[in-house]
Design an enzyme around this catalytic site. Structure first.
Site, PDB file in Angstrom:
ATOM      1  N   TYR A   1       3.621   4.084   2.263  1.00  0.00           N
ATOM      2  CA  TYR A   1       3.133   3.075   2.971  1.00  0.00           C
ATOM      3  C   TYR A   1       3.211   1.593   2.756  1.00  0.00           C
ATOM      4  CZ  TYR A   1      -0.612  -0.075   4.803  1.00  0.00           C
ATOM      5  OH  TYR A   1      -1.218  -1.091   5.320  1.00  0.00           O
TER       6      TYR A   1
ATOM      7  N   GLU B   1      -1.424  -5.633  -0.169  1.00  0.00           N
ATOM      8  CA  GLU B   1      -1.291  -4.376   0.174  1.00  0.00           C
ATOM      9  C   GLU B   1      -1.825  -3.337  -0.898  1.00  0.00           C
ATOM     10  OE1 GLU B   1      -0.935  -2.629   2.943  1.00  0.00           O
ATOM     11  OE2 GLU B   1      -0.096  -4.213   4.009  1.00  0.00           O
TER      12      GLU B   1
ATOM     13  N   ASP C   1      -1.147   4.531   7.057  1.00  0.00           N
ATOM     14  CA  ASP C   1      -2.311   4.595   6.187  1.00  0.00           C
ATOM     15  C   ASP C   1      -3.332   5.428   7.032  1.00  0.00           C
ATOM     16  OD1 ASP C   1      -2.948   2.773   8.311  1.00  0.00           O
ATOM     17  OD2 ASP C   1      -3.590   1.245   6.706  1.00  0.00           O
TER      18      ASP C   1
END
Length: 357
Positions: free
Chosen positions: A116, A33, A134
């Site tokens: 997020y 991520e 996102d």
């Protein structure tokens, strides 16, 4: 049929095969991520493999020198992500005895982890029903529910979060979040979305009103800051004709922090060679320009960052023994191999390869 049901059904057939999805390892999800923030999937994949091969767990990441972490990150940009990852690994070792958090709240307290990323890890690895918002996901939501508000506003993000919370399935939050990510990348794309074949088009307010192109609302782009960098390739030839030159480590709260570059003079506007040589910078460095052998060939390069354009001029200057001794008091003296081992911006790597090839 409900939006979650249709989305999960689509995902079961179309989900992307990604290495971090092969398990629910929170370390792998976390690394992926962070790497994929502001990075294309095809570019980020190679960095992910290289990163987890070098640092297979949080202990190896925490124990590594920051310079090695930055070196592996070289070329990805947004180097604060790499520094934050390294600091976060040490934070987890110190505050959590090396055990990665298992919930959204604790992940949000980790350095460099925002809502997020915390939601993605918590939902995928620990089944916590928290929407991961996102750019892809927010685009889907603004079109589905015709949210005509700027995405950079806190109130808009809160509205979209509430909408997502209403539809996220409590039994499969991780699959839902990943489905939204893939759907936004593959179907509900920023440009030329595949609306005709979209499994959600019957429920999409933007599609039903023929206004997909209006969502999300486009905001004026942030102006590009132009910067003028003058780099000096001060070099000497050793007895075996090996080129050695001077570099410095960037400090302060600016781009490329803790990475290495050539000695730099930054000016507020373009300047010619005459004004460059009369700049007070030379006196600050205690360099007598009369002792310099200045090459007439100046290499010009441009380098784009998200909100900055760098106009770089590179000056190749062979220095005598007196100047070399002065420069050694301020800068690191390296050869090509030693420079290759240092973390450095791509711009500098490009120039050094050009000038030494």
């Amino acid at each position: 049929m409900s939006i979650p049901y249709l989305l999960l059904k689509w995902y079961s057939v179309n989900k992307r095969s990604l290495p971090w999805r092969e398990s629910q390892n929170p370390y792998h999800i976390w690394i992926s991520e962070i790497i994929l923030q502001q990075t294309r999937m095809d570019q980020g994949m190679a960095y992910y493999h290289r990163f987890v091969d070098s640092f297979p767990d949080v202990f190896s990441l925490a124990a590594a020198p920051e310079e090695k972490v930055l070196r592996l990150w070289q070329g990805l940009g947004y180097y604060s992500r790499a520094r934050n990852l390294h600091q976060a690994a040490n934070q987890i070792i110190i505050n959590h005895n090396g055990k990665l958090p298992d919930n959204y709240k604790d992940w949000k307290n980790i350095k460099g982890v925002g809502p997020y990323t915390a939601a993605a890890i918590a939902s995928i690895c620990f089944n916590e029903p928290i929407p991961a918002l996102d750019g892809n996901v927010m685009r889907i939501l603004t079109r589905l529910f015709a949210v005509d508000k700027p995405l950079n506003k806190t109130a808009t993000k809160k509205m979209l979060y509430d909408l997502a919370m209403d539809i996220i399935p409590r039994d499969k939050p991780g699959d839902f979040n990943q489905a939204m990510m893939d759907f936004g990348s593959m179907v509900c794309k920023p440009v030329n979305p595949l609306c005709m074949s979209c499994v959600l088009n019957h429920a999409c307010h933007a599609y039903q009103s023929d206004n997909v192109h209006k969502y999300p609302r486009k905001e004026p782009k942030k102006p590009i800051r132009e910067r003028y960098f003058h780099y000096f390739f001060f070099f000497c030839l050793a007895r075996d004709n090996e080129i050695r030159f001077f570099v410095q480590k960037r400090t302060g709260n600016d781009i490329w922090k803790n990475m290495y570059e050539l000695p730099l003079l930054e000016t507020g506007e373009p300047i010619n060679s005459e004004n460059l040589l009369s700049h007070p910078w030379w006196k600050t460095c205690r360099i007598d320009i009369a002792n310099l052998l200045l090459s007439q060939h100046v290499v010009q390069m441009q380098h784009m960052l998200t909100h900055q354009r760098i106009f770089a001029s590179f000056y190749r200057i062979r220095v005598d023994e007196i100047t070399k001794n002065l420069l050694e008091q301020r800068y690191l003296y390296v050869n090509i191999h030693e420079f290759d081992m240092l973390a450095k911006p791509v711009l500098l790597e490009r120039y050094i390869k050009q000038v030494t090839s």
